[in-house]
Structures are given as C-alpha cells and as structure tokens.
Write a protein that holds these residues in place. Sequence first.
Motif, PDB file in Angstrom:
ATOM      1  N   PHE A  99       0.699  -1.242   0.004  1.00  0.00           N
ATOM      2  CA  PHE A  99      -0.123  -0.108  -0.059  1.00  0.00           C
ATOM      3  C   PHE A  99       0.926   1.112   0.077  1.00  0.00           C
ATOM      4  O   PHE A  99       0.618   2.115  -0.788  1.00  0.00           O
ATOM      5  CB  PHE A  99      -0.951  -0.011   1.332  1.00  0.00           C
ATOM      6  N   ALA A 100       2.069   1.328   0.646  1.00  0.00           N
ATOM      7  CA  ALA A 100       2.859   2.334   0.858  1.00  0.00           C
ATOM      8  C   ALA A 100       3.507   2.486  -0.400  1.00  0.00           C
ATOM      9  O   ALA A 100       3.778   3.839  -0.779  1.00  0.00           O
ATOM     10  CB  ALA A 100       3.754   2.335   1.956  1.00  0.00           C
ATOM     11  N   CYS A 101       3.857   1.650  -1.043  1.00  0.00           N
ATOM     12  CA  CYS A 101       4.286   1.622  -2.416  1.00  0.00           C
ATOM     13  C   CYS A 101       3.665   2.227  -3.506  1.00  0.00           C
ATOM     14  O   CYS A 101       3.914   3.121  -4.193  1.00  0.00           O
ATOM     15  CB  CYS A 101       5.030   0.237  -2.828  1.00  0.00           C
ATOM     16  N   ALA A 102       2.423   1.689  -3.487  1.00  0.00           N
ATOM     17  CA  ALA A 102       1.338   2.194  -4.432  1.00  0.00           C
ATOM     18  C   ALA A 102       0.919   3.871  -4.145  1.00  0.00           C
ATOM     19  O   ALA A 102       1.013   4.557  -5.020  1.00  0.00           O
ATOM     20  CB  ALA A 102      -0.199   1.491  -4.219  1.00  0.00           C
ATOM     21  N   ALA A 103       0.861   4.077  -2.733  1.00  0.00           N
ATOM     22  CA  ALA A 103       0.715   5.423  -2.502  1.00  0.00           C
ATOM     23  C   ALA A 103       1.870   6.239  -2.878  1.00  0.00           C
ATOM     24  O   ALA A 103       1.513   7.428  -3.533  1.00  0.00           O
ATOM     25  CB  ALA A 103       0.498   5.622  -1.020  1.00  0.00           C
ATOM     26  N   GLN A 104       2.971   5.995  -2.583  1.00  0.00           N
ATOM     27  CA  GLN A 104       4.121   6.745  -2.906  1.00  0.00           C
ATOM     28  C   GLN A 104       4.258   6.873  -4.704  1.00  0.00           C
ATOM     29  O   GLN A 104       4.603   7.918  -5.111  1.00  0.00           O
ATOM     30  CB  GLN A 104       5.618   6.085  -2.449  1.00  0.00           C
ATOM     31  N   MET A 105       4.083   5.813  -5.375  1.00  0.00           N
ATOM     32  CA  MET A 105       4.004   6.005  -6.665  1.00  0.00           C
ATOM     33  C   MET A 105       3.088   6.916  -7.382  1.00  0.00           C
ATOM     34  O   MET A 105       3.273   7.759  -8.342  1.00  0.00           O
ATOM     35  CB  MET A 105       3.822   4.673  -7.315  1.00  0.00           C
ATOM     36  N   ASN A 106       1.682   6.942  -6.698  1.00  0.00           N
ATOM     37  CA  ASN A 106       0.924   7.574  -7.133  1.00  0.00           C
ATOM     38  C   ASN A 106       1.101   9.238  -6.917  1.00  0.00           C
ATOM     39  O   ASN A 106       0.965   9.960  -7.795  1.00  0.00           O
ATOM     40  CB  ASN A 106      -0.433   7.314  -6.353  1.00  0.00           C
ATOM     41  N   PHE A 107       1.712   9.766  -5.795  1.00  0.00           N
ATOM     42  CA  PHE A 107       1.873  10.794  -5.490  1.00  0.00           C
ATOM     43  C   PHE A 107       2.968  11.313  -6.462  1.00  0.00           C
ATOM     44  O   PHE A 107       3.049  12.465  -6.441  1.00  0.00           O
ATOM     45  CB  PHE A 107       2.103  11.210  -3.833  1.00  0.00           C
ATOM     46  N   VAL A 108       4.102  10.446  -6.373  1.00  0.00           N
ATOM     47  CA  VAL A 108       5.185  10.756  -7.475  1.00  0.00           C
ATOM     48  C   VAL A 108       4.706  11.260  -8.695  1.00  0.00           C
ATOM     49  O   VAL A 108       5.123  12.519  -9.344  1.00  0.00           O
ATOM     50  CB  VAL A 108       6.325   9.813  -7.298  1.00  0.00           C
ATOM     51  N   LEU A 109       3.807  10.287  -9.522  1.00  0.00           N
ATOM     52  CA  LEU A 109       3.576  10.598 -10.576  1.00  0.00           C
ATOM     53  C   LEU A 109       2.382  11.872 -10.677  1.00  0.00           C
ATOM     54  O   LEU A 109       2.390  12.393 -11.564  1.00  0.00           O
ATOM     55  CB  LEU A 109       2.627   9.015 -11.187  1.00  0.00           C
ATOM     56  N   MET A 110       1.648  11.801  -9.640  1.00  0.00           N
ATOM     57  CA  MET A 110       0.534  12.733  -9.709  1.00  0.00           C
ATOM     58  C   MET A 110       0.957  14.113  -9.661  1.00  0.00           C
ATOM     59  O   MET A 110       0.911  15.169 -10.410  1.00  0.00           O
ATOM     60  CB  MET A 110      -0.297  12.593  -8.481  1.00  0.00           C
ATOM     61  N   LEU A 111       2.113  14.511  -8.889  1.00  0.00           N
ATOM     62  CA  LEU A 111       2.750  15.740  -8.615  1.00  0.00           C
ATOM     63  C   LEU A 111       3.660  16.035  -9.889  1.00  0.00           C
ATOM     64  O   LEU A 111       4.012  17.080 -10.285  1.00  0.00           O
ATOM     65  CB  LEU A 111       3.803  15.767  -7.249  1.00  0.00           C
ATOM     66  N   GLY A 112       4.225  14.928 -10.276  1.00  0.00           N
ATOM     67  CA  GLY A 112       5.193  15.165 -11.304  1.00  0.00           C
ATOM     68  C   GLY A 112       4.176  15.585 -12.592  1.00  0.00           C
ATOM     69  O   GLY A 112       4.836  16.568 -13.276  1.00  0.00           O
TER      70      GLY A 112
END
Length: 310
Positions: A99-112
């Motif tokens: 879950f933490a990995c999915a959340a991190q990837m989501n925020f990195v891509l979203m903010l990028g």
Amino acid sequence: MEKNPAETNLTSMTEFILLGFSDYPNLQTFLFVVFFFVYVIILMGNGIIVLITRVDQALQTPMYFFLSNFSFLEICFVSVTLPRMLTNLWTQKRNISLFACAAQMNFVLMLGNIECLLLTVMAYDRYVAICNPLHYPLVLNHKVCVRLVAACWITGVPVEIGQTCQIFSLPFCGSNQINHFFCDIPPLLKLACGDTFLNEMLVFTVAVLFVTIPFLLILGSYSKIISTILRLPSATGRTKAFSTCSSHVTVVAMFFGSGIITYLRPKSKHSSRTDKFLSLFYTIVTPMFNPMIYTLRNKDAMIALRKLLP
C-alpha cells in the motif's frame, strides 16, 4: 491441492524491498548526510520563495503567484521520496508495504504531472507578458491565475490514481526487490508477471499527454517569445526580456529532459543505474536548484529576500 511457487509468491507478496543505493555499502552514512542537507536546502529555499511571494507587495503579480505554487509543489514532490530514502539509508531497513509503495508511486506521478502542467502555465504567463504586454493584466487577472493553477492540480489527480490502480492490479511474483530509491513504474514493471504490453502503452500515452505535449507547448511559447524579443528596438529591453525567461527555461530543460528520457525511451534501453540517476534529476536536483535559479537571477526576488532577512 498443492499451490505452485508462483501462486504462493503472488498471494504472499505484501511488501517490496527498495534497494536504493545499497550497492554502495561503504557510502551509506555519507549519502545520508548529503541527502539530508539537500532536503533541508530544498525545504528552506522553496519555503522562502513561498514566503516572500506572499508577504512582499512588489511580488503580487501572476509570475510570482505561479512561482509560489511551483515552489510549494516542489516541497510536496520531494517530501514524497526523500524522507523514505533517508530512513532507509539510516536504518538499513528497506522494506515498504504494498500500500505504501502504491501511495508513493501515485503521489510521485501525480505531482510530476502537475509540475509539467504548471511549467506550461508559467510559459504561457511569459508569452502573454512579452508578446501581449498591454493585455497582460486583463488576460491573467487573479481569478484566471487561480483557475489555471486549480486546473493543473485537478487534471493530474484522477489520471494517476487510475494508472496506479492499473499497475498494482498486475500480479507480482518472484523477486520483491525494487532496484530504485522509490516506487517508480519502470522498476515495478520489471517485477510483474505476464504480458505488460498494455501497461507500457498506457505509461507511454500518459507520458505523451503530460510530458511531451506540455513540452511542445512550452517550445511553441518560447519560439514566439524569442521572435518578439528579437524585434525589440533597444538592447536593454531585449536583455531584460531574456532575463525574465532564462530562469524558467533552465528549470524546464532540467525537469523535462530527465522526465522524457525516463518515461519515453524503449523498455530495452532501461537500466537500473540510469533510471536512478535520471530520477535524481527530476525528484531532487531540480527542486534544489529551483530557488537559486529563480532568486539569484531575479532582481525583484533578491530585493524581497533582503527585506525579509534582518
């Protein structure tokens, strides 16, 4: 009935291991110190930009409004990856839950994605200011500026939530080691079982929409800007106009250059070492140099900074 090993791995995959920079075992403490100071510099530098653009009356213009939002975005962007990396370097415990990995990837891509769109809006701001200066206050009034920034944030969110869900709906089997310092798409796809062609096509499509098209729009804006500047009668006017754009062009080149190479080059060309190096550019190097680029080369920002400092 006995399960085969792949099914066992698939059902028991509850966490990943972020290898990060573990291939440099003797440099872990050194890397922690370096990245810790980099993080402090990023927070302080971008925080100061947000502060001076809020409190100084001379900086209440569309350009500084967008810059303030961009600096706030940089703080959010780097805070998604660097604290986890610092923790891993300090504790040497590199596990991260699914879950933490999915959340991190989501925020990195979203903010990028939001950063790409915001840099495009900032290029449009410079285009209007230089090519249509008489209409600038009307075209980019405060209400329009707020709507443009809101559109950047809103557009980037649903797309990346959908992409993250699609990536993490893949079956992962075998190794759970991610050869990266954060959960990113290329190293995760390497761990996925089965055919990932559709996922790769979706990554390519999203990259074209949020990276390539904004980059082309920025190039188009600056071709018009340069053409207009070269027609200015005075050398002083040309120099001043170029100076207001040079900071933005530098940030665009650093951010988009590394992003395009990372997400648009063929899968066969991906290597873990190259991916980590390129990711450092758009996740850490650009946020670190952003305050220096925009303040040291900007007279108004330097004056506001001197007022702020005792």
